[in-house]
Design a protein around this motif. Structure first.
Motif, PDB file in Angstrom:
ATOM      1  N   UNK A   1       0.834  -1.203   0.000  1.00  0.00           N
ATOM      2  CA  UNK A   1       0.000   0.000   0.000  1.00  0.00           C
ATOM      3  C   UNK A   1       0.870   1.254   0.000  1.00  0.00           C
ATOM      4  N   UNK A   2       1.928   1.240   0.819  1.00  0.00           N
ATOM      5  CA  UNK A   2       2.837   2.379   0.854  1.00  0.00           C
ATOM      6  C   UNK A   2       3.525   2.599  -0.480  1.00  0.00           C
ATOM      7  N   UNK A   3       3.905   1.503  -1.126  1.00  0.00           N
ATOM      8  CA  UNK A   3       4.545   1.606  -2.427  1.00  0.00           C
ATOM      9  C   UNK A   3       3.583   2.181  -3.462  1.00  0.00           C
ATOM     10  N   UNK A   4       2.319   1.735  -3.441  1.00  0.00           N
ATOM     11  CA  UNK A   4       1.340   2.254  -4.393  1.00  0.00           C
ATOM     12  C   UNK A   4       1.050   3.734  -4.130  1.00  0.00           C
ATOM     13  N   UNK A   5       1.031   4.127  -2.870  1.00  0.00           N
ATOM     14  CA  UNK A   5       0.823   5.536  -2.526  1.00  0.00           C
ATOM     15  C   UNK A   5       1.910   6.404  -3.159  1.00  0.00           C
ATOM     16  N   UNK A   6       3.166   5.973  -3.045  1.00  0.00           N
ATOM     17  CA  UNK A   6       4.275   6.733  -3.631  1.00  0.00           C
ATOM     18  C   UNK A   6       4.213   6.693  -5.157  1.00  0.00           C
ATOM     19  N   UNK A   7       3.864   5.535  -5.714  1.00  0.00           N
ATOM     20  CA  UNK A   7       3.787   5.395  -7.172  1.00  0.00           C
ATOM     21  C   UNK A   7       2.720   6.322  -7.746  1.00  0.00           C
ATOM     22  N   UNK A   8       1.571   6.436  -7.079  1.00  0.00           N
ATOM     23  CA  UNK A   8       0.487   7.284  -7.577  1.00  0.00           C
ATOM     24  C   UNK A   8       0.921   8.742  -7.649  1.00  0.00           C
TER      25      UNK A   8
END
Length: 326
Positions: free
Chosen positions: A271-278
């Motif tokens: 989830x943290x990785x997707x937050x940064x990716x977005x």
């Protein structure tokens, strides 16, 4: 050069240069992540494979990717374009270039790059929409033009674009006070492109035709330089558990029969990785940028809920709570 391209033999004595996906993406003006998504969802190219399983793109396939990218920037969905032959793609682009060249009202531009200024001057009818008010060879030359003259576009060509140029581009933008900024490159890393787009610049690979350049400048003036979305007012807390903390919890949880700490750590990392990716994902227009911002906010909300759950789980199971998360 070996790390950028590979040669494959075809038939007797024929040698064809091919490019790995990262280089092909840069040549086409695409973020490599976008190319990978396109290939996974739509199987865009009948690519060869290296002995290690890497995709290898021919020069013609790279050109097709560049044309697709131009149409997507104009608002055409990639799902509709994916199966079209290159001839049809060229037919679709031609009217857009003609409209851009014939649109009413010339644009007043300040050009950084002597070669670019010469190409515009020599382009004849295609370049009439670009009125070059001034030009200089380097970014530091823009300081000589700090006289408040009205400009529509600051047009910058930097063949090898890297992070070292970001402060100079920001300074030139502040001095020129142009309505829009277009930055052109031949080779550039995805992180640098994202950083410039976050500053509201329209960033693209150096176009082959001046008509394409006119289209880029009009897109920038129309607001497709993608300024950062307005803040929603919602308070987003920073991460309470970084990857190192989660690894510590996972290691301690491995000694237990319950695997929930490990599973929850994995979910938090994703989830943290997707937050940064977005926050970094390339966007085609303001609506697309707003959507990616909303995705990042949704991921942040989920992360905060999961972090609260992780704290309760760690305390309930008697696992060590990292000091930074306390």
């Amino acid at each position: 050069m070996n790390e950028q391209r590979e040669a494959t033999h075809q038939g007797q004595g024929q040698r064809q240069v091919t490019y790995r996906s990262g280089v092909a993406a840069r040549l086409a003006g695409l973020p490599v992540e976008t190319l990978r998504v396109w290939e996974r969802r739509y199987a865009l190219s009948d690519t060869q494979r290296s002995p290690h399983g890497q995709r290898l793109y021919t020069a013609e396939q790279v050109r097709r990717l560049s044309l697709l990218k131009q149409l997507v920037d104009l608002g055409h969905p990639i799902g509709v374009l994916a199966d079209l032959p290159v001839e049809r793609i060229e037919e679709m682009i031609a009217p857009d270039l003609a409209r851009a060249a014939d649109a009413s009202g010339p644009m007043r531009v300040l050009v950084v790059g002597d070669g670019l200024a010469r190409r515009i001057a020599a382009s004849g009818r295609d370049g009439r929409a670009l009125q070059v008010q001034r030009h200089c060879a380097r970014l530091d030359g823009v300081a000589a033009f700090a006289d408040g003259q009205a400009l529509d576009v600051l047009l910058i060509e930097a063949s090898e674009l890297n992070d070292d140029l970001l402060p100079q581009i920001a300074a030139a933008r502040a001095i020129a006070r142009a309505t829009a900024v277009v930055v052109l490159y031949r080779f550039c890393g995805s992180a640098t492109i994202r950083a410039l787009r976050e500053q509201g610049c329209l960033v693209a690979r150096v176009p082959a035709e001046v008509g394409e350049l006119v289209l880029l400048c009009r897109s920038a003036l129309a607001g497709q330089g993608l300024p950062a979305p307005e803040p929603s007012g919602e308070q987003i807390a920073p991460r309470r558990f970084d990857d190192e903390m989660l690894a510590t919890i996972t290691a301690a949880g491995n000694r237990m029969s319950c695997e929930c700490p490990r599973h929850l750590s994995d979910i938090l990392m994703m989830v943290g990785s997707f937050e940064r990716y977005s926050a970094q994902c390339a966007s085609r227009n303001q609506e697309d940028a707003r959507l990616h911002h909303e995705l990042g906010v949704a991921a942040a909300r989920a992360r905060m809920v999961l972090e609260n759950a992780m704290e309760r789980l760690v305390l309930a199971e008697g696992l060590p709570l990292p000091n930074k998360a306390a």
